[in-house]
Design an enzyme around this catalytic site. Sequence first.
Site, PDB file in Angstrom:
ATOM      1  N   ARG A  72      -1.702 -33.075  -9.651  1.00 48.83           N
ATOM      2  CA  ARG A  72      -1.756 -33.945  -8.475  1.00 48.83           C
ATOM      3  C   ARG A  72      -1.530 -35.400  -8.888  1.00 48.83           C
ATOM      4  O   ARG A  72      -0.831 -36.148  -8.196  1.00 48.83           O
ATOM      5  CB  ARG A  72      -3.111 -33.793  -7.790  1.00 48.83           C
ATOM      6  N   ARG A  91      -8.568 -22.250  -0.818  1.00 47.07           N
ATOM      7  CA  ARG A  91      -8.472 -23.475  -1.627  1.00 47.07           C
ATOM      8  C   ARG A  91      -8.583 -23.197  -3.122  1.00 47.07           C
ATOM      9  O   ARG A  91      -9.087 -24.031  -3.880  1.00 47.07           O
ATOM     10  CB  ARG A  91      -9.557 -24.497  -1.223  1.00 47.07           C
ATOM     11  N   ASP A 112      -0.158 -27.601   3.544  1.00 48.70           N
ATOM     12  CA  ASP A 112      -1.286 -27.946   4.403  1.00 48.70           C
ATOM     13  C   ASP A 112      -0.932 -27.617   5.846  1.00 48.70           C
ATOM     14  O   ASP A 112       0.240 -27.657   6.229  1.00 48.70           O
ATOM     15  CB  ASP A 112      -1.638 -29.435   4.279  1.00 48.70           C
ATOM     16  N   ARG A 130      -9.168 -29.239  -6.217  1.00 47.20           N
ATOM     17  CA  ARG A 130      -9.684 -30.300  -7.090  1.00 47.20           C
ATOM     18  C   ARG A 130     -10.761 -29.872  -8.062  1.00 47.20           C
ATOM     19  O   ARG A 130     -11.090 -30.605  -8.987  1.00 47.20           O
ATOM     20  CB  ARG A 130     -10.208 -31.455  -6.220  1.00 47.20           C
ATOM     21  N   TYR A 154      -6.463 -31.940  15.455  1.00 49.95           N
ATOM     22  CA  TYR A 154      -6.103 -33.063  14.580  1.00 49.95           C
ATOM     23  C   TYR A 154      -5.051 -33.962  15.237  1.00 49.95           C
ATOM     24  O   TYR A 154      -5.100 -35.187  15.104  1.00 49.95           O
ATOM     25  CB  TYR A 154      -5.589 -32.547  13.228  1.00 49.95           C
TER      26      TYR A 154
END
Length: 358
Positions: free
Chosen positions: A52, A39, A89, A43, A166
Amino acid sequence: MTPQVAMKGSKEEARMAEKTILRALNGEILPTPPVWMMRQAGRYLPEYRATRAKAGDFLSLCYTPELAAEVTLQPIRRYGFDAAILFADILLLPQALGADLWFVTGEGPRLSTTTSASDFAKLKGRDDIHDTLAPVYETVGILSRELPRETTLIGFAGAPWTVATYMIAGRGTKDQGPAHALKAEDRETFVKIIDLLTVSTIEYLSKQVEAGAEVVKLFDSWAGSLKGPDFEEFAVEPARRIIAEMKARFPGLPVIAFPREAGEGYIGFHEKTGADCVAIDNSVSPEWAARNVQISGCVQGNLDPKHMITGGQALIDATRHVVEAFRNGPHIFNLGHGITPDADPENVALMIETIRNG
Ligand SMILES: Cc1c2[nH]c(c1CCC(=O)O)Cc1[nH]c(c(CCC(=O)O)c1C)Cc1[nH]c(c(CCC(=O)O)c1C)Cc1[nH]c(c(C)c1CCC(=O)O)C2
Protein backbone atom coordinates in the site's frame (compact mmCIF):
# COMPACT_ATOMS: atom_id res chain seq x y z
CA MET A 1 -22.05 -35.52 -27.27
CA THR A 2 -19.11 -33.96 -29.14
CA PRO A 3 -15.63 -34.64 -27.71
CA GLN A 4 -15.29 -30.93 -26.96
CA VAL A 5 -18.39 -30.94 -24.75
CA ALA A 6 -17.23 -34.11 -23.01
CA MET A 7 -13.88 -32.49 -22.27
CA LYS A 8 -15.57 -29.36 -21.01
CA GLY A 9 -17.71 -31.47 -18.69
CA SER A 10 -14.79 -33.33 -17.20
CA LYS A 11 -12.77 -30.11 -16.84
CA GLU A 12 -15.70 -28.62 -14.98
CA GLU A 13 -15.89 -31.67 -12.73
CA ALA A 14 -12.15 -31.51 -12.06
CA ARG A 15 -12.44 -27.81 -11.17
CA MET A 16 -15.26 -28.57 -8.75
CA ALA A 17 -13.41 -31.46 -7.13
CA GLU A 18 -10.44 -29.26 -6.27
CA LYS A 19 -12.28 -26.15 -5.19
CA THR A 20 -13.88 -26.77 -1.82
CA ILE A 21 -15.59 -23.35 -1.82
CA LEU A 22 -17.47 -24.27 -5.02
CA ARG A 23 -18.43 -27.61 -3.51
CA ALA A 24 -19.88 -25.98 -0.37
CA LEU A 25 -21.70 -23.44 -2.55
CA ASN A 26 -23.15 -26.37 -4.47
CA GLY A 27 -24.67 -27.64 -1.21
CA GLU A 28 -22.08 -30.24 -0.28
CA ILE A 29 -21.38 -30.92 3.40
CA LEU A 30 -17.59 -31.22 3.73
CA PRO A 31 -15.77 -32.84 6.68
CA THR A 32 -13.71 -29.65 7.07
CA PRO A 33 -15.37 -26.38 6.09
CA PRO A 34 -13.47 -24.29 3.55
CA VAL A 35 -12.32 -20.94 4.94
CA TRP A 36 -11.58 -17.38 3.88
CA MET A 37 -11.86 -14.07 5.72
CA MET A 38 -13.51 -10.75 4.90
CA ARG A 39 -10.75 -8.10 4.51
CA GLN A 40 -8.15 -10.87 4.46
CA ALA A 41 -5.97 -8.53 2.39
CA GLY A 42 -5.63 -5.67 4.80
CA ARG A 43 -3.71 -3.52 7.20
CA TYR A 44 -3.13 -6.25 9.83
CA LEU A 45 -0.58 -7.75 7.38
CA PRO A 46 2.87 -6.10 7.16
CA GLU A 47 3.18 -7.15 3.49
CA TYR A 48 -0.12 -5.35 2.73
CA ARG A 49 1.13 -2.18 4.43
CA ALA A 50 4.34 -2.34 2.38
CA THR A 51 2.48 -2.71 -0.95
CA ARG A 52 0.00 0.00 0.00
CA ALA A 53 2.91 2.35 0.78
CA LYS A 54 4.36 1.55 -2.65
CA ALA A 55 1.00 2.40 -4.27
CA GLY A 56 0.85 5.69 -2.33
CA ASP A 57 -2.79 5.55 -1.28
CA PHE A 58 -5.71 3.15 -1.08
CA LEU A 59 -7.41 4.15 -4.34
CA SER A 60 -4.15 3.93 -6.32
CA LEU A 61 -3.77 0.43 -4.89
CA CYS A 62 -7.28 -0.47 -6.08
CA TYR A 63 -6.61 0.89 -9.58
CA THR A 64 -3.11 -0.57 -10.13
CA PRO A 65 -3.80 -4.13 -11.32
CA GLU A 66 -0.36 -5.61 -10.52
CA LEU A 67 -0.43 -4.23 -6.96
CA ALA A 68 -4.11 -5.04 -6.34
CA ALA A 69 -3.42 -8.61 -7.52
CA GLU A 70 -0.33 -8.75 -5.29
CA VAL A 71 -2.25 -7.82 -2.11
CA THR A 72 -5.02 -10.27 -3.04
CA LEU A 73 -2.42 -13.05 -3.28
CA GLN A 74 -0.58 -12.19 -0.04
CA PRO A 75 -3.04 -13.87 2.39
CA ILE A 76 -3.29 -16.87 0.03
CA ARG A 77 0.49 -17.36 0.16
CA ARG A 78 0.69 -16.82 3.91
CA TYR A 79 -2.31 -18.91 5.00
CA GLY A 80 -3.57 -20.99 2.06
CA PHE A 81 -7.15 -19.69 2.31
CA ASP A 82 -9.63 -21.60 0.12
CA ALA A 83 -10.84 -18.40 -1.55
CA ALA A 84 -9.28 -15.15 -2.68
CA ILE A 85 -11.46 -12.04 -2.86
CA LEU A 86 -10.68 -9.45 -5.50
CA PHE A 87 -9.00 -6.44 -3.91
CA ALA A 88 -11.14 -3.40 -4.67
CA ASP A 89 -13.85 -1.44 -2.84
CA ILE A 90 -17.64 -1.19 -3.01
CA LEU A 91 -17.29 2.58 -3.54
CA LEU A 92 -15.49 2.28 -6.89
CA LEU A 93 -18.88 1.83 -8.59
CA PRO A 94 -20.31 5.21 -7.47
CA GLN A 95 -17.00 6.75 -8.53
CA ALA A 96 -17.41 5.15 -11.97
CA LEU A 97 -20.93 6.62 -12.07
CA GLY A 98 -19.41 10.08 -11.64
CA ALA A 99 -19.33 10.72 -7.88
CA ASP A 100 -16.10 12.15 -6.50
CA LEU A 101 -14.44 9.71 -4.07
CA TRP A 102 -11.51 10.07 -1.71
CA PHE A 103 -10.35 8.45 1.51
CA VAL A 104 -9.36 10.43 4.60
CA THR A 105 -6.66 8.54 6.52
CA GLY A 106 -7.94 7.32 9.87
CA GLU A 107 -11.51 8.38 9.06
CA GLY A 108 -12.73 6.55 5.96
CA PRO A 109 -14.39 7.35 2.66
CA ARG A 110 -15.77 10.69 1.45
CA LEU A 111 -17.94 11.18 -1.64
CA SER A 112 -19.66 14.08 -3.33
CA THR A 113 -23.30 13.77 -2.26
CA THR A 114 -26.28 12.71 -4.38
CA THR A 115 -29.38 14.06 -2.64
CA SER A 116 -31.64 15.58 -5.31
CA ALA A 117 -33.08 14.98 -8.76
CA SER A 118 -30.52 17.40 -10.20
CA ASP A 119 -27.59 15.56 -8.51
CA PHE A 120 -28.98 12.30 -9.87
CA ALA A 121 -29.25 13.73 -13.38
CA LYS A 122 -25.49 14.40 -13.36
CA LEU A 123 -24.63 10.72 -12.84
CA LYS A 124 -23.56 8.54 -15.75
CA GLY A 125 -25.47 5.53 -17.09
CA ARG A 126 -24.90 1.85 -16.46
CA ASP A 127 -22.95 1.42 -19.68
CA ASP A 128 -20.53 4.26 -18.95
CA ILE A 129 -18.77 2.70 -15.95
CA HIS A 130 -16.25 0.45 -17.64
CA ASP A 131 -13.55 3.00 -18.54
CA THR A 132 -13.06 3.76 -14.84
CA LEU A 133 -13.38 0.13 -13.76
CA ALA A 134 -11.21 -1.46 -16.48
CA PRO A 135 -8.21 -1.82 -14.11
CA VAL A 136 -10.41 -3.84 -11.72
CA TYR A 137 -11.26 -6.28 -14.51
CA GLU A 138 -7.56 -6.48 -15.32
CA THR A 139 -6.83 -7.39 -11.68
CA VAL A 140 -9.38 -10.22 -11.94
CA GLY A 141 -7.65 -11.44 -15.11
CA ILE A 142 -4.22 -11.53 -13.43
CA LEU A 143 -5.66 -13.37 -10.43
CA SER A 144 -7.45 -15.98 -12.47
CA ARG A 145 -4.09 -16.82 -14.06
CA GLU A 146 -1.97 -16.68 -10.90
CA LEU A 147 -4.06 -18.22 -8.14
CA PRO A 148 -3.37 -21.82 -7.10
CA ARG A 149 -5.80 -24.18 -8.84
CA GLU A 150 -7.60 -25.09 -5.60
CA THR A 151 -8.31 -21.44 -4.69
CA THR A 152 -11.66 -19.97 -5.69
CA LEU A 153 -11.73 -16.37 -6.95
CA ILE A 154 -14.57 -14.26 -5.54
CA GLY A 155 -15.64 -11.03 -7.22
CA PHE A 156 -17.91 -8.60 -5.41
CA ALA A 157 -19.97 -5.44 -5.34
CA GLY A 158 -21.81 -3.49 -2.68
CA ALA A 159 -25.55 -4.04 -2.57
CA PRO A 160 -27.52 -1.01 -3.85
CA TRP A 161 -28.83 0.10 -0.42
CA THR A 162 -25.39 0.08 1.22
CA VAL A 163 -23.74 1.90 -1.69
CA ALA A 164 -26.63 4.40 -1.75
CA THR A 165 -26.11 5.19 1.96
CA TYR A 166 -22.57 6.37 1.17
CA MET A 167 -23.61 8.27 -1.98
CA ILE A 168 -26.40 10.11 -0.18
CA ALA A 169 -24.48 10.95 3.02
CA GLY A 170 -21.12 11.46 1.30
CA ARG A 171 -19.53 9.31 4.02
CA GLY A 172 -20.10 6.43 6.40
CA THR A 173 -22.83 7.04 8.98
CA LYS A 174 -23.86 5.22 12.18
CA ASP A 175 -27.59 5.09 11.48
CA GLN A 176 -27.73 5.77 7.71
CA GLY A 177 -29.85 8.82 8.63
CA PRO A 178 -29.40 10.82 5.40
CA ALA A 179 -30.41 7.83 3.20
CA HIS A 180 -33.48 7.15 5.36
CA ALA A 181 -34.35 10.86 5.16
CA LEU A 182 -34.13 10.95 1.35
CA LYS A 183 -36.25 7.79 1.20
CA ALA A 184 -38.91 9.55 3.27
CA GLU A 185 -38.69 13.00 1.63
CA ASP A 186 -37.94 12.36 -2.04
CA ARG A 187 -38.77 8.75 -2.66
CA GLU A 188 -38.69 9.18 -6.43
CA THR A 189 -35.03 10.22 -6.44
CA PHE A 190 -34.16 7.59 -3.82
CA VAL A 191 -35.73 4.81 -5.93
CA LYS A 192 -33.92 6.11 -9.03
CA ILE A 193 -30.58 5.84 -7.19
CA ILE A 194 -31.36 2.27 -6.07
CA ASP A 195 -32.43 1.35 -9.63
CA LEU A 196 -29.33 2.82 -11.22
CA LEU A 197 -27.12 0.98 -8.73
CA THR A 198 -29.01 -2.26 -9.35
CA VAL A 199 -28.54 -2.21 -13.12
CA SER A 200 -24.94 -0.90 -12.90
CA THR A 201 -24.02 -3.60 -10.39
CA ILE A 202 -25.20 -6.23 -12.88
CA GLU A 203 -22.89 -4.76 -15.56
CA TYR A 204 -19.99 -4.43 -13.11
CA LEU A 205 -20.29 -8.00 -11.82
CA SER A 206 -20.76 -9.35 -15.35
CA LYS A 207 -17.39 -7.91 -16.41
CA GLN A 208 -15.77 -9.44 -13.32
CA VAL A 209 -17.18 -12.86 -14.23
CA GLU A 210 -16.09 -12.49 -17.86
CA ALA A 211 -12.58 -11.68 -16.58
CA GLY A 212 -12.47 -14.83 -14.40
CA ALA A 213 -14.39 -14.38 -11.12
CA GLU A 214 -15.91 -17.77 -10.21
CA VAL A 215 -18.30 -16.57 -7.50
CA VAL A 216 -19.76 -13.15 -6.75
CA LYS A 217 -20.66 -11.68 -3.40
CA LEU A 218 -23.03 -8.80 -2.61
CA PHE A 219 -22.10 -6.82 0.51
CA ASP A 220 -25.15 -5.21 2.15
CA SER A 221 -23.36 -3.96 5.25
CA TRP A 222 -26.23 -1.71 6.32
CA ALA A 223 -29.14 -4.05 5.53
CA GLY A 224 -29.87 -4.19 9.27
CA SER A 225 -31.17 -0.62 9.31
CA LEU A 226 -33.95 -1.40 6.80
CA LYS A 227 -37.11 -2.49 8.61
CA GLY A 228 -40.30 -4.23 7.49
CA PRO A 229 -41.42 -3.36 3.94
CA ASP A 230 -38.22 -1.29 3.43
CA PHE A 231 -36.14 -4.43 3.97
CA GLU A 232 -38.18 -6.28 1.34
CA GLU A 233 -38.09 -3.41 -1.13
CA PHE A 234 -34.50 -2.20 -0.77
CA ALA A 235 -32.50 -5.22 0.50
CA VAL A 236 -34.37 -8.29 -0.81
CA GLU A 237 -35.67 -6.98 -4.14
CA PRO A 238 -32.43 -5.45 -5.53
CA ALA A 239 -30.52 -8.61 -4.52
CA ARG A 240 -33.19 -10.76 -6.20
CA ARG A 241 -32.98 -8.71 -9.42
CA ILE A 242 -29.17 -8.78 -9.51
CA ILE A 243 -28.97 -12.52 -8.77
CA ALA A 244 -31.69 -13.43 -11.30
CA GLU A 245 -29.97 -11.49 -14.07
CA MET A 246 -26.47 -12.79 -13.20
CA LYS A 247 -27.75 -16.36 -13.26
CA ALA A 248 -29.54 -15.74 -16.57
CA ARG A 249 -26.29 -14.42 -18.06
CA PHE A 250 -23.99 -16.97 -16.38
CA PRO A 251 -25.90 -20.20 -15.67
CA GLY A 252 -24.54 -21.98 -12.60
CA LEU A 253 -22.71 -18.91 -11.24
CA PRO A 254 -22.76 -19.15 -7.41
CA VAL A 255 -23.75 -16.02 -5.51
CA ILE A 256 -23.13 -15.15 -1.84
CA ALA A 257 -25.37 -12.48 -0.26
CA PHE A 258 -24.46 -10.68 2.97
CA PRO A 259 -27.42 -8.76 4.43
CA ARG A 260 -25.42 -7.82 7.53
CA GLU A 261 -27.33 -7.58 10.82
CA ALA A 262 -30.58 -8.55 9.09
CA GLY A 263 -31.57 -10.60 12.18
CA GLU A 264 -34.95 -12.20 11.45
CA GLY A 265 -34.50 -10.93 7.89
CA TYR A 266 -31.94 -13.71 7.34
CA ILE A 267 -34.79 -16.23 7.49
CA GLY A 268 -35.83 -17.14 3.94
CA PHE A 269 -33.18 -14.88 2.35
CA HIS A 270 -31.92 -17.75 0.16
CA GLU A 271 -35.39 -18.45 -1.18
CA LYS A 272 -36.40 -14.83 -1.64
CA THR A 273 -33.25 -13.73 -3.49
CA GLY A 274 -31.97 -16.91 -5.14
CA ALA A 275 -28.61 -16.62 -3.33
CA ASP A 276 -26.68 -19.89 -3.07
CA CYS A 277 -25.12 -18.83 0.20
CA VAL A 278 -26.11 -16.32 2.87
CA ALA A 279 -23.28 -14.81 4.92
CA ILE A 280 -24.09 -14.37 8.60
CA ASP A 281 -22.71 -11.68 10.92
CA ASN A 282 -21.77 -12.39 14.52
CA SER A 283 -24.76 -10.66 16.13
CA VAL A 284 -26.65 -13.97 15.84
CA SER A 285 -25.50 -17.28 17.31
CA PRO A 286 -24.33 -20.03 14.94
CA GLU A 287 -26.94 -22.37 16.47
CA TRP A 288 -29.71 -19.92 15.61
CA ALA A 289 -28.33 -19.50 12.09
CA ALA A 290 -28.02 -23.27 11.62
CA ARG A 291 -31.66 -23.78 12.69
CA ASN A 292 -33.17 -20.87 10.81
CA VAL A 293 -30.96 -20.11 7.80
CA GLN A 294 -28.75 -23.12 7.00
CA ILE A 295 -31.90 -25.19 6.51
CA SER A 296 -32.33 -23.18 3.28
CA GLY A 297 -28.79 -23.68 1.92
CA CYS A 298 -25.13 -22.88 2.38
CA VAL A 299 -24.17 -20.33 5.01
CA GLN A 300 -20.94 -18.43 5.56
CA GLY A 301 -19.65 -17.14 8.87
CA ASN A 302 -19.61 -16.17 11.65
CA LEU A 303 -16.71 -15.98 14.11
CA ASP A 304 -16.52 -12.67 16.00
CA PRO A 305 -13.58 -10.73 14.45
CA LYS A 306 -12.51 -9.64 17.98
CA HIS A 307 -10.92 -13.10 18.41
CA MET A 308 -8.36 -12.10 15.77
CA ILE A 309 -7.17 -9.47 18.26
CA THR A 310 -7.44 -11.47 21.50
CA GLY A 311 -6.48 -15.01 20.37
CA GLY A 312 -5.67 -17.76 22.88
CA GLN A 313 -7.93 -20.55 24.11
CA ALA A 314 -11.03 -18.36 23.66
CA LEU A 315 -10.25 -18.17 19.93
CA ILE A 316 -9.82 -21.95 19.72
CA ASP A 317 -13.08 -22.58 21.62
CA ALA A 318 -15.08 -20.08 19.58
CA THR A 319 -13.70 -21.45 16.29
CA ARG A 320 -14.64 -25.03 17.28
CA HIS A 321 -18.07 -23.78 18.35
CA VAL A 322 -18.77 -22.27 14.90
CA VAL A 323 -17.51 -25.39 13.09
CA GLU A 324 -19.64 -27.67 15.33
CA ALA A 325 -22.81 -25.61 15.06
CA PHE A 326 -22.73 -25.64 11.25
CA ARG A 327 -21.46 -29.22 10.86
CA ASN A 328 -24.72 -30.71 9.59
CA GLY A 329 -25.15 -28.46 6.56
CA PRO A 330 -23.14 -26.71 3.86
CA HIS A 331 -20.83 -24.13 5.47
CA ILE A 332 -18.00 -21.79 4.52
CA PHE A 333 -16.06 -20.63 7.57
CA ASN A 334 -15.58 -16.86 7.80
CA LEU A 335 -15.65 -14.04 10.31
CA GLY A 336 -18.91 -12.21 11.04
CA HIS A 337 -17.38 -9.02 9.60
CA GLY A 338 -14.00 -7.87 8.28
CA ILE A 339 -10.76 -8.47 10.18
CA THR A 340 -9.56 -5.22 11.78
CA PRO A 341 -6.14 -3.54 11.43
CA ASP A 342 -5.25 -4.30 15.08
CA ALA A 343 -5.58 -8.08 14.56
CA ASP A 344 -2.55 -10.32 15.15
CA PRO A 345 -1.56 -12.38 12.05
CA GLU A 346 -0.65 -15.27 14.40
CA ASN A 347 -4.28 -15.53 15.50
CA VAL A 348 -5.40 -16.02 11.90
CA ALA A 349 -2.98 -18.95 11.62
CA LEU A 350 -4.36 -20.39 14.87
CA MET A 351 -7.94 -20.10 13.61
CA ILE A 352 -7.10 -21.94 10.38
CA GLU A 353 -5.13 -24.62 12.24
CA THR A 354 -8.14 -25.17 14.54
CA ILE A 355 -10.57 -25.46 11.63
CA ARG A 356 -8.38 -27.87 9.68
CA ASN A 357 -6.94 -29.97 12.49
CA GLY A 358 -9.67 -29.77 15.11
C1 LIG B 1 -18.82 -0.70 3.65
C2 LIG B 1 -17.72 -1.24 2.77
C3 LIG B 1 -16.65 -0.51 2.17
N1 LIG B 1 -15.88 -1.42 1.46
C4 LIG B 1 -16.40 -2.67 1.58
C5 LIG B 1 -17.58 -2.59 2.37
C6 LIG B 1 -18.52 -3.73 2.66
C7 LIG B 1 -18.00 -4.65 3.68
C8 LIG B 1 -17.91 -4.07 5.07
O1 LIG B 1 -18.96 -3.80 5.68
O2 LIG B 1 -16.77 -3.91 5.54
C9 LIG B 1 -15.94 -3.91 0.97
C10 LIG B 1 -14.50 -4.12 0.78
N2 LIG B 1 -13.46 -3.27 1.03
C11 LIG B 1 -12.28 -3.86 0.71
C12 LIG B 1 -12.56 -5.14 0.15
C13 LIG B 1 -11.49 -6.02 -0.46
C14 LIG B 1 -11.59 -7.43 -0.31
C15 LIG B 1 -11.41 -8.01 1.09
O3 LIG B 1 -10.25 -8.32 1.46
O4 LIG B 1 -12.42 -8.23 1.78
C16 LIG B 1 -13.95 -5.32 0.23
C17 LIG B 1 -14.79 -6.53 -0.16
C18 LIG B 1 -10.94 -3.31 0.87
C19 LIG B 1 -10.75 -2.16 1.78
N3 LIG B 1 -11.53 -1.02 1.88
C20 LIG B 1 -10.95 -0.17 2.77
C21 LIG B 1 -9.77 -0.75 3.28
C22 LIG B 1 -8.79 -0.08 4.23
C23 LIG B 1 -8.08 0.94 3.43
C24 LIG B 1 -6.63 1.15 3.73
O5 LIG B 1 -5.78 0.31 3.38
O6 LIG B 1 -6.35 2.22 4.27
C25 LIG B 1 -9.63 -2.00 2.66
C26 LIG B 1 -8.50 -2.98 2.81
C27 LIG B 1 -11.48 1.19 3.10
C28 LIG B 1 -12.92 1.35 3.29
N4 LIG B 1 -13.88 1.00 2.39
C29 LIG B 1 -15.13 1.25 2.92
C30 LIG B 1 -14.95 1.82 4.19
C31 LIG B 1 -16.08 2.22 5.11
C32 LIG B 1 -13.58 1.92 4.40
C33 LIG B 1 -12.90 2.59 5.57
C34 LIG B 1 -12.95 1.73 6.78
C35 LIG B 1 -11.66 1.00 6.92
O7 LIG B 1 -10.64 1.66 6.82
O8 LIG B 1 -11.69 -0.23 7.17
C36 LIG B 1 -16.41 0.95 2.24
